[in-house]
Design a protein around this motif. Structure first.
Motif, mmCIF file in Angstrom:
data_model
loop_
_atom_site.group_PDB
_atom_site.id
_atom_site.type_symbol
_atom_site.label_atom_id
_atom_site.label_comp_id
_atom_site.label_asym_id
_atom_site.label_seq_id
_atom_site.Cartn_x
_atom_site.Cartn_y
_atom_site.Cartn_z
ATOM 1 N N LEU A 163 3.850 -2.243 0.743
ATOM 2 C CA LEU A 163 2.127 -2.279 1.224
ATOM 3 C C LEU A 163 1.453 -2.224 -0.484
ATOM 4 C CD1 LEU A 163 2.340 0.167 3.644
ATOM 5 C CD2 LEU A 163 1.922 -2.703 4.336
ATOM 6 N N ALA A 164 2.281 -1.611 -1.111
ATOM 7 C CA ALA A 164 1.349 -1.642 -2.704
ATOM 8 C C ALA A 164 2.885 -1.484 -3.273
ATOM 9 C CB ALA A 164 0.576 -0.770 -2.760
ATOM 10 N N THR A 165 2.883 -1.715 -4.051
ATOM 11 C CA THR A 165 4.045 -1.533 -6.099
ATOM 12 C C THR A 165 2.997 -1.468 -7.179
ATOM 13 O OG1 THR A 165 5.552 -2.689 -6.794
ATOM 14 C CG2 THR A 165 4.130 -4.021 -6.189
ATOM 15 N N ARG A 166 4.005 -0.899 -7.468
ATOM 16 C CA ARG A 166 3.305 -0.339 -9.213
ATOM 17 C C ARG A 166 1.986 0.088 -8.885
ATOM 18 N NH1 ARG A 166 3.989 -6.198 -12.090
ATOM 19 N NH2 ARG A 166 6.310 -6.963 -11.925
ATOM 20 N N LEU A 167 2.223 1.266 -7.997
ATOM 21 C CA LEU A 167 0.928 2.935 -8.192
ATOM 22 C C LEU A 167 0.929 3.610 -9.377
ATOM 23 C CD1 LEU A 167 1.690 3.368 -4.441
ATOM 24 C CD2 LEU A 167 -0.489 1.502 -5.454
ATOM 25 N N ASN A 168 0.226 3.555 -9.722
ATOM 26 C CA ASN A 168 0.320 5.029 -10.649
ATOM 27 C C ASN A 168 -0.108 6.226 -9.376
ATOM 28 O OD1 ASN A 168 -2.288 5.674 -10.293
ATOM 29 N ND2 ASN A 168 -3.029 4.485 -12.018
#
Length: 184
Positions: A137-142
């Motif tokens: 769903l999302a990547t490279r999240l902080n």
């Protein structure tokens, strides 16, 4: 076969029917809008489950596509059962499917026909014994983005059933869809 940095990494992925794509895409867009992390949208990454990654020379691309096309003709349109959101180290947020017989068999069958011709890609993470199926769903999240994104992912009603409609082939970096093949 050993890894050669001149080779391209190709991914082979399962794709879903439009009704489920709409649910997953809406969550991905909402996450991007809320967090400002637009990687998935910027790269036009569709909802999918990668079932294999392989290294090949550009000159072998048509051979790879033909093998996947022939493989697709032997596969059935199974059902994926998403059970919950999950994550990899709070950096990647995904929907976690049940790793059932359908997923195990399609992953194993793909590797049996691909590995004699091509080497495994992505550090072998998609090899049958260690593969962890997921739909990102999302990547490279902080850390801040992760918790906002998780709130949205938790709104997706699970269990969620997704029928597989086709198998796609991609170049991984930069992300580029090459072709999709229908399954019955």
């Amino acid at each position: 076969m050993s890894y050669d940095p001149t080779q391209i990494t190709y991914a082979v992925s399962l794709h879903f029917t439009q009704d489920v794509n709409d649910i997953i895409s809406a969550a991905t867009k909402e996450i991007a809008n809320l967090t400002g992390n637009t990687f998935m949208l910027d790269n036009k990454v569709p909802p999918h489950i990668t079932i294999g990654a392989f290294h090949a020379e550009k000159t072998d691309e048509q051979k790879l596509l033909k093998i996947v096309q022939d493989f697709s003709k032997t596969q059935k349109a199974g059902t994926i059962h998403f059970t919950a959101p999950g994550d990899f180290n709070q950096k990647v947020l995904f929907l976690k499917p049940e790793k059932d017989d359908y997923l195990i068999k399609i992953n194993d069958a793909l590797h049996k026909i691909m590995l004699p011709e091509f080497s495994e890609g992505e550090n072998g993470y998609y090899l049958p014994d260690i593969w962890f199926p997921h739909t990102t769903l999302a990547t490279r999240l902080n850390q801040s983005q992760f918790f906002k994104a998780l709130d949205i992912a938790n709104k997706i009603k699970v269990p969620l059933e997704a029928k597989v409609s086709n198998i796609g082939v991609y170049i991984c970096s930069p992300f580029l869809e090459l072709e999709r093949f229908n399954v019955e």
